[in-house]
Design a protein around this motif. Structure first.
Motif, PDB file in Angstrom:
ATOM      1  N   ILE A 149      11.073  -0.567  -3.079  1.00 22.35           N
ATOM      2  CA  ILE A 149       8.859  -0.071  -3.312  1.00 22.35           C
ATOM      3  C   ILE A 149       8.128  -0.446  -4.166  1.00 22.35           C
ATOM      4  CG2 ILE A 149       9.561   1.944  -2.043  1.00 22.35           C
ATOM      5  CD1 ILE A 149       7.408   1.480  -0.578  1.00 22.35           C
ATOM      6  N   ILE A 158       8.287  -4.594  -1.426  1.00 28.17           N
ATOM      7  CA  ILE A 158       7.117  -4.184  -0.744  1.00 28.17           C
ATOM      8  C   ILE A 158       6.056  -4.036  -1.703  1.00 28.17           C
ATOM      9  CG2 ILE A 158       6.609  -2.951   1.027  1.00 28.17           C
ATOM     10  CD1 ILE A 158       9.371  -2.326   2.360  1.00 28.17           C
ATOM     11  N   ASP A 159       5.192  -4.287  -1.790  1.00 29.23           N
ATOM     12  CA  ASP A 159       4.134  -4.374  -2.642  1.00 29.23           C
ATOM     13  C   ASP A 159       3.157  -3.081  -1.766  1.00 29.23           C
ATOM     14  OD1 ASP A 159       2.867  -4.062  -4.435  1.00 29.23           O
ATOM     15  OD2 ASP A 159       1.607  -6.028  -4.570  1.00 29.23           O
ATOM     16  N   THR A 160       1.939  -2.233  -2.458  1.00 27.41           N
ATOM     17  CA  THR A 160       1.698  -1.474  -1.441  1.00 27.41           C
ATOM     18  C   THR A 160       0.347  -0.657  -2.344  1.00 27.41           C
ATOM     19  OG1 THR A 160       2.442   0.463  -2.362  1.00 27.41           O
ATOM     20  CG2 THR A 160       3.602  -0.144  -0.877  1.00 27.41           C
ATOM     21  N   GLU A 220       4.243  -7.581   7.281  1.00 30.33           N
ATOM     22  CA  GLU A 220       3.167  -6.936   7.552  1.00 30.33           C
ATOM     23  C   GLU A 220       3.146  -6.068   8.318  1.00 30.33           C
ATOM     24  OE1 GLU A 220       0.549  -9.923   5.674  1.00 30.33           O
ATOM     25  OE2 GLU A 220       1.839 -11.448   5.175  1.00 30.33           O
ATOM     26  N   LEU A 230       3.927   4.744   5.528  1.00 23.64           N
ATOM     27  CA  LEU A 230       4.678   3.956   4.389  1.00 23.64           C
ATOM     28  C   LEU A 230       5.424   2.510   4.473  1.00 23.64           C
ATOM     29  CD1 LEU A 230       3.590   7.154   1.777  1.00 23.64           C
ATOM     30  CD2 LEU A 230       1.850   5.309   3.065  1.00 23.64           C
ATOM     31  N   ALA A 231       6.564   3.178   4.113  1.00 22.85           N
ATOM     32  CA  ALA A 231       7.492   2.050   4.033  1.00 22.85           C
ATOM     33  C   ALA A 231       9.097   2.468   5.148  1.00 22.85           C
ATOM     34  CB  ALA A 231       7.947   1.415   2.995  1.00 22.85           C
ATOM     35  N   LEU A 245       5.386   1.986  -5.768  1.00 17.46           N
ATOM     36  CA  LEU A 245       4.438   3.157  -5.569  1.00 17.46           C
ATOM     37  C   LEU A 245       3.284   3.414  -6.608  1.00 17.46           C
ATOM     38  CD1 LEU A 245       6.303   5.661  -3.490  1.00 17.46           C
ATOM     39  CD2 LEU A 245       4.708   3.712  -1.985  1.00 17.46           C
ATOM     40  N   ARG A 280       0.184  -3.745   2.958  1.00 16.78           N
ATOM     41  CA  ARG A 280       1.296  -3.654   2.306  1.00 16.78           C
ATOM     42  C   ARG A 280       2.240  -5.012   2.860  1.00 16.78           C
ATOM     43  NH1 ARG A 280       0.360   1.816   3.087  1.00 16.78           N
ATOM     44  NH2 ARG A 280       0.013   2.014   5.136  1.00 16.78           N
ATOM     45  N   THR A 326      -4.266  -4.952  -3.842  1.00 21.93           N
ATOM     46  CA  THR A 326      -3.020  -5.225  -3.223  1.00 21.93           C
ATOM     47  C   THR A 326      -4.056  -4.299  -1.731  1.00 21.93           C
ATOM     48  OG1 THR A 326      -1.798  -5.945  -3.857  1.00 21.93           O
ATOM     49  CG2 THR A 326      -1.509  -4.930  -1.829  1.00 21.93           C
TER      50      THR A 326
END
Length: 357
Positions: free
Chosen positions: A207, A259-261, A42, A116-117, A209, A247, A244
């Motif tokens: 991830i 990974i949740d965004t 995080e 973003l990641a 998206l 991320r 959410t």
């Protein structure tokens, strides 16, 4: 040289290639006895949450590290690997960040890059079969992940609630390249876990998206057996809420991590023309057969693209191409372009004035 437990770190995405890079990075801090490998799960305004393979810890990044990243127009993101120093008593500090193997970023409304990641293997592109269904937006997400070298998998959610899920699935498959896997799924079903198992082996990083309300948090709960908060879409227009808000990285039972965004309100791409062409490989291949090398696929004779590609897909490609070229312009280029348009507008006004007396 730093020692770490490969088996436990593999559960948060460690691979042999990443381990070698971390060993090399740690050689610069060999005198630090508290040194340990960790991955960012995080990112907050003034702190980080990291996982060391066994537990999560909160830390602050060294100002020196932040300045070094800013100088290269980089910033830390969920998924980054690095070195953690300190103890629970003295406090933890993130002292070094490993260069990312893959990095997803977009441009914000001011044109600046927003991370973003990082270090992602597979992007699960989530689109609901309700009012969230938007093929142009999906192609924008595909361009984003292709440019980063991340493998895409398209998930059409809420298939259990849509009466024409099979027809929508066929529509997406016909529009996109055959190399992109597309599935219609029920985000609450355990069968979705089995369906995605080829992309969720130990050490894999994924991830999610998609827009708000598409079902990303529901999928996270199913794939990672977690308890992410979920919410229903609005009754009036099926638009989603931002359930959410940041991320975050979650561990999956099979050894992968996901990974949740938050849903992205806008997705301004950060890519060049070559990367865009790779995402629209069918158009790029057909363009080689056009009569004119600089064919814009609009009204030129002998165009091999217009008759072979879905009209809306071609329009979306042309829109993204214009956006890409605009983003690549230097400040001087932008001034020159504005001056050109001002001259053209003045010329048109003068012509109109003479025509009508």
């Amino acid at each position: 040289m730093i020692n770490f437990d490969f088996a436990s770190l593999r559960l948060i995405g460690l691979t042999p290639a990443i381990a070698n890079q971390l060993h090399a990075l740690a050689a610069n801090f060999s005198e630090d006895a508290t040194l340990q490998v960790a991955r960012i799960t995080e990112v907050h305004r003034d702190s980080l949450v990291l996982h060391n393979g066994c537990s999560s810890v909160q830390a602050r990044a060294l100002p020196r590290l932040l300045h070094e990243l800013a100088a290269d127009e980089l910033s830390m993101a969920v998924g980054d690997w690095g070195l953690l120093s300190g103890t629970a008593v003295s406090g933890y500090h993130f002292i070094a960040c490993m260069p990312a193997s893959t990095h997803l970023a977009r441009r914000n409304n001011e044109g600046r890059l927003q991370a973003l990641a990082s270090n992602i293997d597979t992007a699960l592109l989530v689109m609901g079969l309700d009012n969230d269904f938007n093929l142009r937006r999906l192609e924008r997400y595909l361009a984003l992940v292709h440019a980063a070298g991340v493998a895409p998998v398209v998930l059409l959610t809420k298939a259990d609630m849509h009466p024409h899920a099979a027809a929508r699935l066929a529509e997406v498959e016909q529009r996109l390249s055959a190399s992109v896997p597309v599935f219609a799924v029920n985000g609450l079903s355990s069968s979705t876990v089995e369906l995605l198992s080829p992309w969720m082996s130990a050490g894999q990083s994924l991830i999610l998206l998609g827009s708000s309300g598409a079902g990303k948090s529901t999928l996270t709960n199913t794939l990672a057996s977690s308890q992410q908060e979920t919410d229903a879409v609005r009754a009036g227009d099926n638009r989603g809420h931002h359930t959410t808000t940041a991320r975050s990285l979650h561990l999956c039972p099979g050894g992968a991590c996901i990974i949740d965004t938050p849903g992205l309100r806008s997705l301004q791409l950060n890519l060049d023309e070559e990367a865009l062409s790779a995402s629209f490989a069918d158009i790029d291949a057909l363009a080689a057969e056009c009569q004119f090398r600089d064919c814009s696929h609009q009204s030129e004779p002998g165009c091999a693209v217009r008759s072979a590609v879905d009209e809306d897909r071609l329009k979306n490609y042309q829109k993204l191409l214009r956006e890409t070229r605009r983003n690549q312009q230097t400040p001087i280029d932008k001034i020159a372009a504005r001056s050109k348009w001002k001259v053209l507008i003045r010329s048109m006004k003068e012509r109109d004035r003479l025509k009508h007396g």
